[in-house]
Design a protein around this motif. Structure first.
Motif, short mmCIF file in Angstrom:
data_model
loop_
_atom_site.label_atom_id
_atom_site.label_comp_id
_atom_site.label_asym_id
_atom_site.label_seq_id
_atom_site.Cartn_x
_atom_site.Cartn_y
_atom_site.Cartn_z
N ARG A 53 0.84 -1.19 0.00
CA ARG A 53 0.00 0.00 0.00
C ARG A 53 0.87 1.24 0.00
NH1 ARG A 53 -2.45 -4.15 2.43
NH2 ARG A 53 -4.71 -4.39 2.06
N PHE A 54 0.53 2.19 -0.86
CA PHE A 54 1.32 3.41 -0.95
C PHE A 54 1.46 4.09 0.41
CE2 PHE A 54 -0.45 3.78 -5.51
CZ PHE A 54 0.63 3.09 -6.04
N ARG A 55 0.38 4.03 1.20
CA ARG A 55 0.39 4.73 2.49
C ARG A 55 1.45 4.20 3.44
NH1 ARG A 55 -2.66 1.33 5.94
NH2 ARG A 55 -4.20 0.02 4.84
N ASN A 56 1.91 2.98 3.20
CA ASN A 56 2.97 2.43 4.05
C ASN A 56 4.35 2.96 3.69
OD1 ASN A 56 1.05 0.86 5.38
ND2 ASN A 56 1.39 -0.93 4.06
N HIS A 57 4.44 3.67 2.57
CA HIS A 57 5.74 4.11 2.08
C HIS A 57 5.83 5.61 1.83
CE1 HIS A 57 7.12 -0.07 1.30
NE2 HIS A 57 5.81 -0.27 1.18
N ILE A 58 4.69 6.28 1.87
CA ILE A 58 4.68 7.73 1.70
C ILE A 58 4.34 8.36 3.04
CG2 ILE A 58 3.60 9.67 0.50
CD1 ILE A 58 3.03 7.82 -1.84
N LEU A 59 5.28 9.01 3.65
CA LEU A 59 5.09 9.61 4.97
C LEU A 59 4.61 11.05 4.81
CD1 LEU A 59 8.42 8.34 6.61
CD2 LEU A 59 6.15 7.27 6.67
N PRO A 60 3.41 11.37 5.30
CA PRO A 60 2.85 12.71 5.11
C PRO A 60 3.77 13.83 5.57
CG PRO A 60 1.18 11.23 5.99
CD PRO A 60 2.49 10.48 6.03
N ILE A 87 6.49 14.68 2.90
CA ILE A 87 6.04 14.81 1.52
C ILE A 87 6.84 15.85 0.75
CG2 ILE A 87 4.27 16.59 1.90
CD1 ILE A 87 3.80 13.41 -0.21
N ASP A 91 -1.85 0.06 -6.22
CA ASP A 91 -1.49 -0.67 -5.00
C ASP A 91 -2.63 -1.60 -4.58
OD1 ASP A 91 -3.41 0.87 -3.72
OD2 ASP A 91 -2.03 1.80 -2.29
N ASP A 96 -4.85 -1.31 -2.39
CA ASP A 96 -6.10 -0.62 -2.09
C ASP A 96 -6.73 -0.03 -3.34
OD1 ASP A 96 -6.04 -1.15 0.64
OD2 ASP A 96 -4.80 0.61 1.06
N ASN A 129 -5.50 2.18 -5.15
CA ASN A 129 -5.03 3.55 -5.40
C ASN A 129 -4.10 3.50 -6.60
OD1 ASN A 129 -6.25 4.85 -3.07
ND2 ASN A 129 -4.77 3.70 -1.86
#
Length: 311
Positions: A20-27, A30, A107, A109, A111
């Motif tokens: 999942r992208f969210r596991n690798h893109i840290l807000p 950014i 990914d 999800d 996305n």
């Protein structure tokens, strides 16, 4: 009777990221984004709005005539058009360019991160509607900005009824340009998001904009679609796909059904249902052009979905 399909021809490189992208893109990071995704699944598909619409219209027994621009790398696509019996008289190869192509990473999800290179598409204005023969209906789908504006004007000047289908190209135009295209078009089709953007940019309601054309069609994914025509709004049910494999090209398949219905004088309910069915058939297959039902099979599927026959 040919239907002129103005739009893009493209290669789609579709990759699947098994995470999942969210596991690798840290807000919080950014502003210094630097990520790499391992994509063990990759497939390259024939796509582009004009290519997809023409492919589906051919399945229905229509006579599509593609108007598009491609690059030096278009050989495999041009060979495919020949195998499918799709004329490429008005497919212009632009030296020193690549064919338009999308690089899509999905990914777990669903996305997506997409990079799109327009390539030869920006030269679409080189093609001229007046160079065609025997065209009785047209569509202006996403393409180079100048080409879309020119083809809208040229179709109107030639007296050829056509569908304005701005699609993902809609953000390229301001409200005045969009309204001008609608006023020249006979029909318009957008999805629900594009409908909201169209209203926002023009400052008009969807009912008001529908008054500029013979029919304005709004697709709503799994909720079906709406056709605004003759001062009325018709709700078109969604045909149920046999499976959910890949939505890529679903909207283009829908548009092929619209074109076929318009060309053959079907009423709006029949036209909308055929369009819905074509989208459902596409969803059950991967890629934009990997489904190949016969016309008879499409007719049987229509009867199964809606309880009546088309042919």
């Amino acid at each position: 009777m040919s239907t002129l399909i103005c739009g893009s021809i493209a290669f789609d490189s579709i990759m699947v990221f098994h995470d999942r992208f969210r596991n690798h893109i840290l807000p919080e990071q950014i502003h210094i984004l630097n990520v790499s995704f391992l994509v063990p699944e990759l497939r390259r598909e024939f796509g582009g709005c004009a290519g997809n619409i023409a492919y589906n219209l051919k399945l229905l027994g229509g006579d599509p005539l593609i108007m598009a621009t491609v690059g030096d790398d278009a050989g495999p696509y041009l060979e495919r058009l020949d195998r499918l019996g799709l004329a490429r008289t008005h497919v212009t190869q632009v030296p020193g360019t690549f064919t338009a192509q999308a690089f899509i990473t999905t990914d777990l999800d669903d996305n997506q991160i997409t990079a799109f290179h327009p390539g030869a598409m920006v030269h679409s204005h080189r093609n001229k509607v007046e160079h065609t023969r025997g065209v009785t209906l047209g569509i202006v789908s996403p393409d180079g900005r100048d080409g879309m504006l020119e083809h809208v004007r040229q179709l109107a000047e030639a007296g050829i009824p056509f569908v304005f289908d701005p699609g993902q190209g809609l953000p390229m135009f301001n409200g005045e340009e969009l309204l001008g295209c609608l006023q020249l078009a006979d029909y318009c089709t957008v999805n629900d998001y594009e409908a909201r953007l169209l209203c926002e940019r023009t400052g008009r309601s969807i009912e008001s904009l529908a008054g500029e054309v013979r029919a304005l069609i709004v697709t709503r994914g799994g909720e079906g679609s709406e056709i605004h025509a003759d001062g009325q709004k018709m709700s078109i049910p969604c045909a149920t796909p046999a499976s959910l494999e890949d939505p890529t090209g679903c909207g283009d398949a829908y548009r092929a059904g619209l074109l076929y219905g318009i060309e053959h004088g079907m009423d709006w309910e029949q036209t909308g249902r055929l369009a819905s069915l074509m989208g459902a058939i596409k969803i059950a297959h991967r890629g934009g052009q990997n489904h190949a039902p016969s016309r008879d099979e499409i007719g049987e599927a229509y009867k199964a979905a809606f309880g009546t026959r088309l042919w």
